[in-house]
Design a protein around this motif. Structure first.
Motif, PDB file in Angstrom:
ATOM      1  N   HIS A 249       0.824  -1.212   0.000  1.00 35.80           N
ATOM      2  CA  HIS A 249       0.000   0.000   0.000  1.00 35.80           C
ATOM      3  C   HIS A 249       0.859   1.264   0.000  1.00 35.80           C
ATOM      4  O   HIS A 249       0.521   2.254  -0.655  1.00 35.80           O
ATOM      5  CB  HIS A 249      -0.951  -0.011   1.201  1.00 35.80           C
ATOM      6  CG  HIS A 249      -1.954  -1.129   1.139  1.00 35.80           C
ATOM      7  ND1 HIS A 249      -2.775  -1.453   2.203  1.00 35.80           N
ATOM      8  CD2 HIS A 249      -2.269  -1.998   0.131  1.00 35.80           C
ATOM      9  CE1 HIS A 249      -3.541  -2.479   1.847  1.00 35.80           C
ATOM     10  NE2 HIS A 249      -3.249  -2.821   0.608  1.00 35.80           N
ATOM     11  N   ARG A 252       2.297   1.578  -3.555  1.00 35.18           N
ATOM     12  CA  ARG A 252       1.235   1.928  -4.499  1.00 35.18           C
ATOM     13  C   ARG A 252       0.898   3.409  -4.420  1.00 35.18           C
ATOM     14  O   ARG A 252       0.525   4.036  -5.409  1.00 35.18           O
ATOM     15  CB  ARG A 252      -0.019   1.092  -4.223  1.00 35.18           C
ATOM     16  CG  ARG A 252      -1.087   1.206  -5.293  1.00 35.18           C
ATOM     17  CD  ARG A 252      -2.351   0.496  -4.887  1.00 35.18           C
ATOM     18  NE  ARG A 252      -3.015   1.173  -3.774  1.00 35.18           N
ATOM     19  CZ  ARG A 252      -4.151   0.746  -3.216  1.00 35.18           C
ATOM     20  NH1 ARG A 252      -4.716  -0.368  -3.649  1.00 35.18           N
ATOM     21  NH2 ARG A 252      -4.710   1.404  -2.228  1.00 35.18           N
ATOM     22  N   ASN A 253       1.050   3.966  -3.233  1.00 38.23           N
ATOM     23  CA  ASN A 253       0.720   5.383  -3.035  1.00 38.23           C
ATOM     24  C   ASN A 253       1.932   6.301  -3.207  1.00 38.23           C
ATOM     25  O   ASN A 253       1.878   7.476  -2.850  1.00 38.23           O
ATOM     26  CB  ASN A 253       0.093   5.595  -1.657  1.00 38.23           C
ATOM     27  CG  ASN A 253      -1.294   4.983  -1.572  1.00 38.23           C
ATOM     28  OD1 ASN A 253      -2.026   4.942  -2.563  1.00 38.23           O
ATOM     29  ND2 ASN A 253      -1.672   4.504  -0.399  1.00 38.23           N
ATOM     30  N   GLY A 254       3.040   5.755  -3.737  1.00 37.49           N
ATOM     31  CA  GLY A 254       4.159   6.609  -4.118  1.00 37.49           C
ATOM     32  C   GLY A 254       5.323   6.681  -3.154  1.00 37.49           C
ATOM     33  O   GLY A 254       6.231   7.501  -3.341  1.00 37.49           O
ATOM     34  N   ALA A 279       2.474  -3.098  -6.785  1.00 42.68           N
ATOM     35  CA  ALA A 279       2.029  -1.708  -6.893  1.00 42.68           C
ATOM     36  C   ALA A 279       1.880  -1.295  -8.357  1.00 42.68           C
ATOM     37  O   ALA A 279       0.944  -0.585  -8.726  1.00 42.68           O
ATOM     38  CB  ALA A 279       3.028  -0.793  -6.177  1.00 42.68           C
ATOM     39  N   ARG A 286      -5.845   0.357 -12.211  1.00 42.74           N
ATOM     40  CA  ARG A 286      -6.609   1.577 -11.911  1.00 42.74           C
ATOM     41  C   ARG A 286      -6.657   2.510 -13.129  1.00 42.74           C
ATOM     42  O   ARG A 286      -7.672   3.140 -13.411  1.00 42.74           O
ATOM     43  CB  ARG A 286      -5.982   2.293 -10.715  1.00 42.74           C
ATOM     44  CG  ARG A 286      -6.300   1.629  -9.387  1.00 42.74           C
ATOM     45  CD  ARG A 286      -5.879   2.488  -8.212  1.00 42.74           C
ATOM     46  NE  ARG A 286      -4.419   2.615  -8.164  1.00 42.74           N
ATOM     47  CZ  ARG A 286      -3.794   3.448  -7.337  1.00 42.74           C
ATOM     48  NH1 ARG A 286      -4.466   4.224  -6.521  1.00 42.74           N
ATOM     49  NH2 ARG A 286      -2.464   3.496  -7.321  1.00 42.74           N
TER      50      ARG A 286
END
Length: 295
Positions: A249, A252-254, A279, A286
């Motif tokens: 997570h 995936r969020n950078g 990721a 997405r």
């Protein structure tokens, strides 16, 4: 052979400074090996050969032991016989050329954010046990630490004011931050739950079982299993699933992969890289669903 194994375990503890879990694992593996060899009439370390060790590996395979278990057992054997050779107790290392079975790498179980939120919301009561369970689950997901590190945390390892914990393993020490939600759960547990579980006993461990003693790995595994079933999560989750999900997570969020590597305590970047692959797959999915007319 049992005497030599015990000397080796003392060496691990006093010289190598290995963890208690490592000691227990090595001792269990080696005593099982010694029992098998003893049944074959091999009672002394000096009489162990490559052939006899291969026979033991074959026996484990026939018993249906997992390749991961056999690989771990072989690692214990290699460490033990290397030690015996270095000590001059044997002239040749019988385990040196034995190869471990090929381990098929399984994809880690990574929960979705919704699944994690559902899992962490399950202990929603105010009993000391539920306060403890909520704090443990929140802290595990907030920091990505190993289960062994979680249950071995001491009260002094937590800095609630700044919001970080100090983790120590066999080789190094690392400081890991945690967020507001984990901080609230920890504060509630330490203020309204921990003292009731301790039952007026002295205990340095942050998390204890309901008898005020140190929490075991098996005990925490049951906690995760219970709340996973309660949340209706179909995936076969374990405590390690929250560590996997934490890393995936973040990436995936950078988050920077080197930062995630440091927080996880990985010495090899390749281990952290597998979460980056997840990721990237999620990013493609997405992007697709966001722009495709029938996404």
């Amino acid at each position: 052979m049992v005497v030599e194994i015990n000397h080796f375990i003392i060496y691990l503890r006093e010289i190598k400074k290995t963890s208690k879990n490592t000691e227990v694992s090595y001792q269990r593996d080696l005593l099982q090996m010694a029992s098998f060899l003893g049944q074959q009439g091999i009672m002394e370390v000096g009489k162990v050969t490559k052939t006899s060790l291969n026979s033991y590996i074959l026996y484990l395979e026939k018993e249906g032991r997992a390749t991961t278990t056999i690989s771990r057992t072989l690692a214990s054997m290699k460490a033990f016989f290397h030690y015996e050779c270095a000590q001059g107790n044997i002239g040749k290392d019988p385990a040196e050329l034995i190869k471990a079975p090929k381990v098929e790498k399984k994809e880690p179980t990574i929960l979705t954010v919704d699944e994690v939120n559902c899992l962490l919301s399950q202990p929603d009561g105010e009993s000391p046990k539920e306060l403890r369970d909520r704090a443990m689950l929140e802290l595990l997901y907030a920091t990505g630490i190993r289960v062994s590190e979680l249950i071995n945390l001491r009260k002094a390892d937590v800095n609630l004011t700044v919001g970080y914990i100090t983790c120590r393993d066999e080789h190094k020490e690392r400081m890991i931050p945690f967020g507001k939600v984990a901080k609230l759960a920890l504060s509630a547990y330490m203020e309204r739950g921990r003292e009731y579980l301790l039952k007026e006993q002295d205990c340095e461990w942050l998390f204890t079982n309901c008898n005020g003693k140190a929490m075991s790995r098996q005990g925490f595994w049951k906690i995760v299993k219970f709340y996973g079933d309660k949340a209706g999560i179909k995936a076969d989750i374990t405590p390690h699933s929250l560590r996997h999900s934490f890393a995936a997570h973040l990436l995936r969020n950078g988050a920077d992969i080197h930062v995630v590597q440091a927080m996880l305590g990985h010495s090899d970047m390749a281990t952290t890289q597998m979460y980056m692959n997840y990721a990237q797959k999620e990013a493609v999915r997405r992007a697709y669903t966001g722009v495709h007319p029938r996404g």
